[in-house]
Design a protein around this motif. Structure first.
Motif, mmCIF file in Angstrom:
data_model
loop_
_atom_site.group_PDB
_atom_site.id
_atom_site.type_symbol
_atom_site.label_atom_id
_atom_site.label_comp_id
_atom_site.label_asym_id
_atom_site.label_seq_id
_atom_site.Cartn_x
_atom_site.Cartn_y
_atom_site.Cartn_z
ATOM 1 N N ARG A 64 47.089 30.241 41.564
ATOM 2 C CA ARG A 64 47.361 29.324 40.646
ATOM 3 C C ARG A 64 46.620 27.882 40.917
ATOM 4 N N ALA A 65 46.402 27.570 42.141
ATOM 5 C CA ALA A 65 45.433 26.347 42.316
ATOM 6 C C ALA A 65 44.144 26.302 42.090
ATOM 7 N N TRP A 66 43.508 27.636 42.205
ATOM 8 C CA TRP A 66 42.190 27.966 41.613
ATOM 9 C C TRP A 66 41.972 27.780 40.047
ATOM 10 N N PHE A 67 43.007 28.305 39.474
ATOM 11 C CA PHE A 67 43.037 28.236 38.143
ATOM 12 C C PHE A 67 42.885 26.702 37.501
ATOM 13 N N GLN A 68 43.873 25.895 38.297
ATOM 14 C CA GLN A 68 43.872 24.440 37.943
ATOM 15 C C GLN A 68 42.788 23.670 38.075
ATOM 16 N N ILE A 69 42.094 24.164 39.312
ATOM 17 C CA ILE A 69 40.664 23.805 39.591
ATOM 18 C C ILE A 69 39.603 23.947 38.658
ATOM 19 N N TRP A 115 45.507 22.429 52.627
ATOM 20 C CA TRP A 115 45.088 23.692 53.155
ATOM 21 C C TRP A 115 44.136 23.921 54.264
ATOM 22 N N ILE A 116 43.011 22.904 53.915
ATOM 23 C CA ILE A 116 41.744 22.890 55.039
ATOM 24 C C ILE A 116 41.437 21.649 55.252
ATOM 25 N N GLN A 176 37.699 19.065 46.674
ATOM 26 C CA GLN A 176 38.036 17.988 47.896
ATOM 27 C C GLN A 176 39.371 17.709 47.651
ATOM 28 N N HIS A 177 39.954 16.944 46.554
ATOM 29 C CA HIS A 177 41.090 16.199 46.065
ATOM 30 C C HIS A 177 42.207 17.540 46.519
ATOM 31 N N LYS A 178 41.976 18.542 45.733
ATOM 32 C CA LYS A 178 43.006 19.544 45.419
ATOM 33 C C LYS A 178 43.234 20.130 46.741
ATOM 34 N N LEU A 179 42.293 20.578 47.568
ATOM 35 C CA LEU A 179 42.339 21.451 48.565
ATOM 36 C C LEU A 179 42.496 20.678 49.985
ATOM 37 N N VAL A 180 41.641 19.541 49.898
ATOM 38 C CA VAL A 180 41.625 18.888 51.344
ATOM 39 C C VAL A 180 42.844 17.601 51.401
ATOM 40 N N ASP A 181 43.081 17.050 50.140
ATOM 41 C CA ASP A 181 43.743 15.957 50.240
ATOM 42 C C ASP A 181 45.398 16.249 49.712
#
Length: 461
Positions: free
Chosen positions: A23-28, A53-54, A44-49
């Protein structure tokens, strides 16, 4: 969700639920406009901030690895990060979703171009878009050059690359390989070139998942051999299928495109702008898939869609196969060719990342390889400048001629064929991008409106 929740996951397991990651990758994937810088910023915004998750340091580590590879670094970063979170399945999903919206959008736009590209309104639209692309590529030269040319030797390498392509028609792969070799040789006398470019700040929000909990695998010979064999089979199987069919029906355009773009996928160091100079030369001058001005139109369409900019090769394949369909219906040939070329362009990205990910630490610490990359990055400035010149010649002037004298092979404009409208829109695009800081997408919209406006004024007159 906390780091402690994930410490118990075994090697090879999902760090986060695969459905949530998908779902997150689809939004990206729906937000990946603006070229690699914008695409990396979205991740960067979605996964890091946001998701956390990373961590920032691990994200940059992955980005540094992807910068060493041929191909679109933003998509490879998605594959690599997906692999860290969910193993091979995560990498395949992340990389696939990253290109799917753009592929579908550009497929539709390519069809519209072929079907309606000769109408007055659509011609006017592209008359506005093409000058905007010149400004976008010039901005890419400025940005890459400011980051990469931090030593006079690198400036000289960039200039030499530009002259080799522009004045002497040296093949693009030869320029890339020579730049890598020269970068390494120069680093032997200039130790500063062996240092990697300054990384972005490594501070950032504390990740919810520890680095130790992320997916990892041992780099065994058996694993590497399996990934390599399977990747090569998947990469070339469609091309081989069309080659077998060529004996019974005329499908040579598919074989030519499959082999050409497979080779291009292996030498796309420095991003899409670098390899597009090579693609433009071959697609226009050798294979005659496009007319000279059409490459810039395809790039304009690709700039308006999400996903990697190298997706423009899909447009090249679509138009080329439509015009050289052999015994097939032109529309069927065009769709098949666009899908084939998309496949051979992006499958290598999965192969390179999934094969090399377990060795990433070794590659990261290899200073000799870093020096070669520095040389290639410097040459890329010259390559992108060559692309800007190519687009300018075929957008700002209606006619060009070629000067051939010995090794010299130079295209020059016929000054009397200058297009004042194209010059004016290009000037506007340069001003709004460099002085007002407009984004490429916003600039494209303005220039398209100017092109249509000039057309409507002409009708009214």
């Amino acid at each position: 969700m906390t780091a402690r929740d994930h410490d118990s996951h075994p090697v090879g397991g999902d760090v986060i639920p695969l459905r949530e990651a998908t779902r997150a990758w689809f939004q990206i994937s729906l937000q990946t406009f603006g070229g690699p810088a914008g695409q990396i910023a979205v991740m960067q915004h979605k996964l890091v901030d946001e998701k956390r998750w990373i961590g920032q340091r691990r994200f940059l580590h992955a980005l540094n690895f992807c910068m060493l590879l041929p191909g679109p670094e933003a998509q490879q970063l998605a594959i690599y990060t997906g692999w860290l979170l969910n193993g091979v399945r995560g990498g395949l999903i992340a990389g696939g979703l990253f290109v799917l919206p753009g592929m579908l959008a550009l497929l539709a736009l390519s069809g519209i171009y072929v079907g309606y590209g000769e109408t007055g309104l659509v011609t006017a639209l592209f008359a506005g878009l093409a000058p905007a692309v010149i400004a976008i590529v010039v901005q890419a030269v400025h940005r890459v050059g400011r980051r990469a040319l931090h030593h006079p030797a690198l400036v000289a390498l960039a200039v030499a690359s530009f002259l080799a392509l522009t004045c002497f028609a040296v093949p693009f792969p030869a320029v890339v390989l020579a730049a890598g070799l020269l970068g390494w040789l120069l680093s032997l006398r200039l130790p500063a070139l062996r240092e990697p470019p300054a990384a972005a700040a490594t501070d950032g929000p504390e990740p919810l998942i520890s680095d130790d909990a992320l997916h990892h695998e041992l780099p065994t010979v058996r694993r590497s051999g399996t990934v390599l064999l399977l990747g090569l089979v998947l990469w070339f199987a469609p091309v081989a299928a069309f080659a077998l069919l060529a004996g019974r029906t005329d499908t040579s355009v598919f074989v030519d495109q499959g082999l050409f773009f497979s080779g291009a996928a292996a030498v796309t160091f420095g991003g899409a702008y670098a390899v597009l100079s090579y693609v433009a030369q071959q697609a226009v001058g050798v294979y005659h898939w496009l007319a000279p001005g059409e490459m810039v139109r395809g790039l304009a369409l690709a700039e308006t869609t999400p996903g990697p900019l190298i997706m423009v090769v899909q447009f090249v394949a679509f138009v080329g196969a439509y015009r050289h369909p052999g015994s097939l219906d032109p529309w069927v040939a065009a769709v098949l060719a666009s899908l084939l070329v998309t496949w051979v362009t992006f499958v290598p990205c999965f192969l390179f990342v999934l094969l090399g990910a377990p060795y990433v630490e070794r590659l990261r610490d290899n200073r000799g390889l870093g020096a070669a990359l520095t040389g290639i990055t410097a040459a890329v400035v010259g390559v992108i400048a060559n692309l800007a010149l190519f687009f300018a010649l075929h957008t700002l002037f209606d006619d060009n001629r070629t000067i051939v004298a010995g090794w010299l092979h130079l295209d020059v404009p016929v000054l009397g064929s200058a297009d004042p409208v194209a010059f004016g829109i290009t000037a506007v695009a340069l001003v709004v991008m460099f002085r007002l800081g407009w984004s490429p997408l916003r600039t494209l919209g303005l220039c398209a409106a100017l092109g249509v406006g000039v057309f409507l004024i002409g009708l009214a007159g």
